[in-house]
Design a protein around this motif. Sequence first.
Motif, PDB file in Angstrom:
ATOM      1  N   UNK A  52       0.838  -1.185   0.000  1.00 51.32           N
ATOM      2  CA  UNK A  52       0.000   0.000   0.000  1.00 51.32           C
ATOM      3  C   UNK A  52       0.878   1.240   0.000  1.00 51.32           C
ATOM      4  N   UNK A  53       0.458   2.233  -0.766  1.00 50.99           N
ATOM      5  CA  UNK A  53       1.243   3.461  -0.887  1.00 50.99           C
ATOM      6  C   UNK A  53       0.658   4.548   0.017  1.00 50.99           C
ATOM      7  N   UNK A  54       1.499   5.140   0.848  1.00 46.99           N
ATOM      8  CA  UNK A  54       1.024   6.256   1.667  1.00 46.99           C
ATOM      9  C   UNK A  54       0.698   7.473   0.799  1.00 46.99           C
ATOM     10  N   UNK A  55      -0.098   8.393   1.337  1.00 49.01           N
ATOM     11  CA  UNK A  55      -0.548   9.545   0.539  1.00 49.01           C
ATOM     12  C   UNK A  55       0.579  10.498   0.156  1.00 49.01           C
ATOM     13  N   UNK A  56       1.724  10.423   0.819  1.00 51.71           N
ATOM     14  CA  UNK A  56       2.840  11.315   0.516  1.00 51.71           C
ATOM     15  C   UNK A  56       3.773  10.765  -0.560  1.00 51.71           C
ATOM     16  N   UNK A  57       3.466   9.557  -1.054  1.00 53.69           N
ATOM     17  CA  UNK A  57       4.289   8.944  -2.094  1.00 53.69           C
ATOM     18  C   UNK A  57       3.855   9.460  -3.462  1.00 53.69           C
ATOM     19  N   UNK A  58       4.820   9.932  -4.243  1.00 53.54           N
ATOM     20  CA  UNK A  58       4.528  10.481  -5.568  1.00 53.54           C
ATOM     21  C   UNK A  58       4.918   9.530  -6.678  1.00 53.54           C
ATOM     22  N   UNK A  59       5.433  10.083  -7.764  1.00 47.49           N
ATOM     23  CA  UNK A  59       5.785   9.306  -8.956  1.00 47.49           C
ATOM     24  C   UNK A  59       6.913   8.325  -8.672  1.00 47.49           C
ATOM     25  N   UNK A  60       6.829   7.151  -9.292  1.00 49.35           N
ATOM     26  CA  UNK A  60       7.880   6.160  -9.178  1.00 49.35           C
ATOM     27  C   UNK A  60       9.053   6.557 -10.072  1.00 49.35           C
ATOM     28  N   UNK A  61      10.282   6.433  -9.519  1.00 45.49           N
ATOM     29  CA  UNK A  61      11.498   6.773 -10.258  1.00 45.49           C
ATOM     30  C   UNK A  61      12.516   5.632 -10.190  1.00 45.49           C
TER      31      UNK A  61
END
Length: 156
Positions: free
Chosen positions: A127-136
């Motif tokens: 699960x991704x937290x809400x502060x996680x943005x684009x994958x790099x």
Amino acid sequence: MVEIERKYLVTNCDFITESNENFRIVQGYLNSNPERTVRVRIKGDKGFLTIKGLGNESGMTRFEWEKEISITEAEALLQLCEHGVIDKTRHHVFYENHLFEVDVFYGENEGLIVAEIELKSENETFFKPNWLGNEVTSDERYYNSFLSNHPFKSWK
């Protein structure tokens, strides 16, 4: 000796309130060639020597070998490193049974915040937290070895 991780930009600082611990990291590279990086790191009160191999096509999986060394040895080896030392604070954030390591960079990389999650397999779900943005993950510009030679501030 295999590391499987995914890397993401961080969109806001909400992670700080969820952080369980944090520590300063200073690191340099004896060799920043992506095929075989050799890193010297001081993490809190410990020193480490790490060798990483070239990542696979997805950028998620690569060879990693690490050995703890004394602070004195790490400080001496840092003097031999290539130009461009990485300075950052690492925050440990546990979210939905996974550890996210969130790095807040200083110096020439100030303004960059990156989160990594280590996985047991490339197909592992989380699960991704809400502060996680684009994958790099596959973008080599976000590798610390690249940032040491091409700092984030010079990108703009």
